[in-house]
Scaffold this motif. Sequence first.
Motif, PDB file in Angstrom:
ATOM      1  N   PHE A 117       3.799  37.262 -13.468  1.00 36.87           N
ATOM      2  CA  PHE A 117       4.458  38.530 -13.710  1.00 36.87           C
ATOM      3  C   PHE A 117       5.457  38.399 -14.850  1.00 36.87           C
ATOM      4  N   ALA A 118       5.754  39.530 -15.480  1.00 31.01           N
ATOM      5  CA  ALA A 118       6.786  39.549 -16.519  1.00 31.01           C
ATOM      6  C   ALA A 118       8.053  40.221 -16.021  1.00 31.01           C
ATOM      7  N   CYS A 119       7.964  40.927 -14.892  1.00 34.10           N
ATOM      8  CA  CYS A 119       9.157  41.536 -14.300  1.00 34.10           C
ATOM      9  C   CYS A 119       8.917  41.806 -12.829  1.00 34.10           C
ATOM     10  N   LEU A 120      10.004  41.938 -12.083  1.00 29.13           N
ATOM     11  CA  LEU A 120       9.941  42.251 -10.659  1.00 29.13           C
ATOM     12  C   LEU A 120      10.997  43.297 -10.327  1.00 29.13           C
ATOM     13  N   PRO A 121      10.606  44.424  -9.739  1.00 28.36           N
ATOM     14  CA  PRO A 121      11.599  45.394  -9.278  1.00 28.36           C
ATOM     15  C   PRO A 121      12.385  44.825  -8.095  1.00 28.36           C
ATOM     16  N   VAL A 122      13.652  45.205  -7.997  1.00 29.56           N
ATOM     17  CA  VAL A 122      14.513  44.767  -6.900  1.00 29.56           C
ATOM     18  C   VAL A 122      14.729  45.961  -5.972  1.00 29.56           C
ATOM     19  N   VAL A 123      14.428  45.779  -4.696  1.00 33.38           N
ATOM     20  CA  VAL A 123      14.441  46.888  -3.740  1.00 33.38           C
ATOM     21  C   VAL A 123      15.326  46.541  -2.548  1.00 33.38           C
ATOM     22  N   SER A 124      16.132  47.516  -2.129  1.00 30.57           N
ATOM     23  CA  SER A 124      16.938  47.377  -0.926  1.00 30.57           C
ATOM     24  C   SER A 124      16.799  48.662  -0.118  1.00 30.57           C
ATOM     25  N   ASN A 125      16.513  48.527   1.168  1.00 31.67           N
ATOM     26  CA  ASN A 125      16.259  49.698   2.021  1.00 31.67           C
ATOM     27  C   ASN A 125      15.172  50.590   1.429  1.00 31.67           C
ATOM     28  N   ASN A 126      14.165  49.951   0.872  1.00 36.16           N
ATOM     29  CA  ASN A 126      12.992  50.624   0.290  1.00 36.16           C
ATOM     30  C   ASN A 126      13.293  51.387  -0.995  1.00 36.16           C
ATOM     31  N   GLU A 127      14.512  51.304  -1.510  1.00 40.24           N
ATOM     32  CA  GLU A 127      14.867  52.022  -2.725  1.00 40.24           C
ATOM     33  C   GLU A 127      15.071  51.048  -3.887  1.00 40.24           C
ATOM     34  N   LEU A 128      14.663  51.491  -5.070  1.00 45.91           N
ATOM     35  CA  LEU A 128      14.817  50.671  -6.275  1.00 45.91           C
ATOM     36  C   LEU A 128      16.284  50.609  -6.676  1.00 45.91           C
ATOM     37  N   ILE A 129      16.805  49.378  -6.839  1.00 50.84           N
ATOM     38  CA  ILE A 129      18.203  49.236  -7.247  1.00 50.84           C
ATOM     39  C   ILE A 129      18.364  48.376  -8.495  1.00 50.84           C
ATOM     40  N   GLY A 130      17.277  47.727  -8.942  1.00 50.23           N
ATOM     41  CA  GLY A 130      17.402  46.866 -10.117  1.00 50.23           C
ATOM     42  C   GLY A 130      16.060  46.331 -10.545  1.00 50.23           C
ATOM     43  N   ILE A 131      16.092  45.500 -11.568  1.00 51.88           N
ATOM     44  CA  ILE A 131      14.880  44.877 -12.080  1.00 51.88           C
ATOM     45  C   ILE A 131      15.230  43.513 -12.663  1.00 51.88           C
ATOM     46  N   VAL A 132      14.345  42.549 -12.495  1.00 49.42           N
ATOM     47  CA  VAL A 132      14.515  41.206 -13.050  1.00 49.42           C
ATOM     48  C   VAL A 132      13.329  40.918 -13.946  1.00 49.42           C
ATOM     49  N   THR A 133      13.581  40.463 -15.166  1.00 47.14           N
ATOM     50  CA  THR A 133      12.513  40.153 -16.112  1.00 47.14           C
ATOM     51  C   THR A 133      12.400  38.652 -16.311  1.00 47.14           C
ATOM     52  N   GLU A 134      11.292  38.232 -16.931  1.00 53.38           N
ATOM     53  CA  GLU A 134      11.123  36.821 -17.226  1.00 53.38           C
ATOM     54  C   GLU A 134      12.204  36.313 -18.175  1.00 53.38           C
TER      55      GLU A 134
END
Length: 216
Positions: free
Chosen positions: A103-120
Amino acid sequence: MLVENIMKTDMQTLPPNATIAEALKLLQQYHIRHIPITNEHNHVIGIVSDRDVRDASPSIFNEDAGQTELQNEIQTIMSQPVVTVHPLDFVEEIARIFYDEEFACLPVVSNNELIGIVTEKDMLYTLIQLTGTNVQSSHIEIKVPHKPGILPEVASVFGKRKTNITSVLVYPYHDDPNYKILVFRIQTMNPMPVVQDLRAAGYELLWPNDIMGPKL
């Protein structure tokens, strides 16, 4: 280190019925490579990369190509389902996901909601920080027996010189389970006094070795 310490919270998202043209505009305007696709509840339902958009766009070499492709909905090209991570996951653990899944990025989820993103790129910068290569330092590698207490034993040699250790890594020694490699970064540009102490204490240095040592 936790994902929440390195994730980006300033993100650009799109709903699934947005057009490919809208995605292209966001990618160009914000110089980003990925756009999470979210529904009305801010749940991640897909992700689109710059490559996805590029592949779906008309070729610049085709003079007869129209722009109708760009009016297609983004959900027609988004990747799904989406692998996500939690803000309290360890960075070292999600690095495995990046590697295994490519992967080149991963969404960050808390309580099923998007709160951030992490990239390579975020992961690479974090690796630089964890290894201490972002500060001026000297690099020392030591082959040691794989036994309890060996790390503080070796570190005590640095302590006697009051040398500041900026990072420590532990690597396997080839396929030999009886040994490990300790990699120290110390905050000095002249590591030779410590190197001499380590050798005098009987430790086997892989770096600097007898040939390259004087060049450090």
